[in-house]
Design an enzyme around this catalytic site. Structure first.
Site, mmCIF file in Angstrom:
data_model
loop_
_atom_site.group_PDB
_atom_site.id
_atom_site.type_symbol
_atom_site.label_atom_id
_atom_site.label_comp_id
_atom_site.label_asym_id
_atom_site.label_seq_id
_atom_site.Cartn_x
_atom_site.Cartn_y
_atom_site.Cartn_z
ATOM 1 N N ARG A 1 0.854 -1.282 0.085
ATOM 2 C CA ARG A 1 -0.089 -0.054 -0.003
ATOM 3 C C ARG A 1 0.998 1.369 -0.100
ATOM 4 O O ARG A 1 0.277 2.251 -0.752
ATOM 5 C CB ARG A 1 -0.897 -0.023 1.180
ATOM 6 C CG ARG A 1 -2.049 -1.175 1.134
ATOM 7 C CD ARG A 1 -2.756 -0.773 2.266
ATOM 8 N NE ARG A 1 -3.966 -1.990 2.366
ATOM 9 C CZ ARG A 1 -5.100 -2.207 3.558
ATOM 10 N NH1 ARG A 1 -4.616 -1.269 4.388
ATOM 11 N NH2 ARG A 1 -5.769 -2.996 3.384
ATOM 12 N N ASP A 74 -3.473 3.977 5.517
ATOM 13 C CA ASP A 74 -2.536 3.388 4.392
ATOM 14 C C ASP A 74 -3.235 2.959 3.020
ATOM 15 O O ASP A 74 -2.760 2.582 2.025
ATOM 16 C CB ASP A 74 -1.478 2.702 4.945
ATOM 17 C CG ASP A 74 -2.140 1.235 5.147
ATOM 18 O OD1 ASP A 74 -3.333 1.095 5.117
ATOM 19 O OD2 ASP A 74 -1.191 0.504 5.555
ATOM 20 N N ASP A 75 -4.616 3.211 3.209
ATOM 21 C CA ASP A 75 -5.409 2.672 1.703
ATOM 22 C C ASP A 75 -6.198 3.899 1.292
ATOM 23 O O ASP A 75 -7.037 3.989 0.748
ATOM 24 C CB ASP A 75 -6.381 1.622 2.315
ATOM 25 C CG ASP A 75 -7.192 1.839 3.449
ATOM 26 O OD1 ASP A 75 -7.306 2.960 3.897
ATOM 27 O OD2 ASP A 75 -8.107 0.988 3.621
ATOM 28 N N ASP A 158 -10.891 5.403 16.180
ATOM 29 C CA ASP A 158 -11.692 6.422 15.370
ATOM 30 C C ASP A 158 -12.830 6.824 16.592
ATOM 31 O O ASP A 158 -13.469 7.850 16.530
ATOM 32 C CB ASP A 158 -12.158 6.203 14.179
ATOM 33 C CG ASP A 158 -12.827 4.714 13.748
ATOM 34 O OD1 ASP A 158 -12.791 3.913 14.756
ATOM 35 O OD2 ASP A 158 -12.989 4.455 12.509
ATOM 36 N N HIS A 182 -13.389 2.772 2.261
ATOM 37 C CA HIS A 182 -13.691 1.691 1.484
ATOM 38 C C HIS A 182 -14.970 1.003 2.148
ATOM 39 O O HIS A 182 -15.602 -0.256 1.463
ATOM 40 C CB HIS A 182 -12.554 0.723 1.636
ATOM 41 C CG HIS A 182 -12.328 0.059 2.901
ATOM 42 N ND1 HIS A 182 -11.270 0.506 3.495
ATOM 43 C CD2 HIS A 182 -12.985 -0.691 3.841
ATOM 44 C CE1 HIS A 182 -11.103 0.106 4.866
ATOM 45 N NE2 HIS A 182 -12.278 -0.956 4.884
#
Length: 250
Positions: A1, A74-75, A158, A182
């Site tokens: 990634r 990291d995505d 989060d 995503h």
């Protein structure tokens, strides 16, 4: 990634971007000019492991003189110029919690016997917090306290941020539909609007942006070269990039 980030949006914000990692990588540290921060967090993806890294990232920010802390995974692909414009419309001297609400309903949490309801923004879509707000979060975040708070309420990073900011400090989430994770069906995002999005995500090969040669006049990589679609996305946003030069492809 990480290679997709290094070859694309990282180059638009080299001085401001830090990689918080649980793996030692001399190559990454060299490539980022010392911006790869090795942690002692475990190499797992449990609640405590994620909160450990996020807490250290937040502590690193607090020591800086920057007006905003933006946490991305990291995505994620960051449209740096657009994100900057978005932040310029907000006042860092006020309490600002910017992101995309992950679930439509409120969650419940208990801290030191006090119950509260709160909403949170998914870090999978990116979260930005103003300097002023970050200082007010210190009782629950500073010097390793973020991980402790996460463990007390039994929530990941989060949700812990939302608990502290919205649940305890009563700061309203400034919601934006320009951040994407995503958790969405990314192929449904209209390709002609990609330049107007601030943060985008990927989960190759099952959930990626719909970028094909019949919807753009910029360089489009095939799925083998670009499974994340970040290279093709970068060429839509920065067609002048060396990455998008036909010579680079061979």
């Amino acid at each position: 990634r990480v290679k997709y980030i290094l070859n694309t949006w990282f180059n638009q914000a080299k001085k401001q971007t830090y990689f918080i990692t649980d793996r030692e990588s001399l190559e990454l540290n060299k490539t980022t000019n010392g911006h790869a921060v090795k942690t002692s967090c475990r190499k797992r993806r449990g609640h405590s492991d994620l909160s450990c890294k996020t807490g250290l990232s937040f502590d690193l920010y607090v020591k800086s003189d920057k007006r905003w802390w933006c946490h991305v995974d990291d995505d994620n692909y960051v449209n740096v110029q657009l994100l900057v414009k978005l932040l310029e419309k907000l006042d860092w001297r006020k309490d600002v919690y910017l992101g995309r609400q992950s679930v439509p309903h409120q969650l419940r949490g208990t801290y030191e016997g006090k119950r509260t309801r709160f909403v949170f923004a998914s870090t999978g879509a990116g979260v930005c917090i103003s300097k002023t707000l970050s200082k007010k979060m210190a009782p629950w975040t500073g010097n390793g306290k973020f991980l402790e708070t996460s463990r007390i309420i039994g929530r990941p990073d989060d949700i812990t941020l939302g608990f502290i900011i919205n649940g305890l400090l009563k700061v309203t989430l400034t919601s934006t539909d320009l951040f994407h994770s995503h958790l969405e069906t990314l192929a449904k995002i209209e390709p002609t609007t990609l330049q107007k999005q601030a943060i985008l995500s990927q989960k190759a090969p099952t959930n990626v942006l719909n970028i094909s040669k019949n919807v753009t006049n910029t360089t489009v990589f095939n799925l083998e070269e670009d499974p994340s679609r970040f290279y093709s996305l970068h060429c839509i946003i920065h067609p002048e990039s060396q990455l998008c030069n036909a010579k680079w492809l061979h």
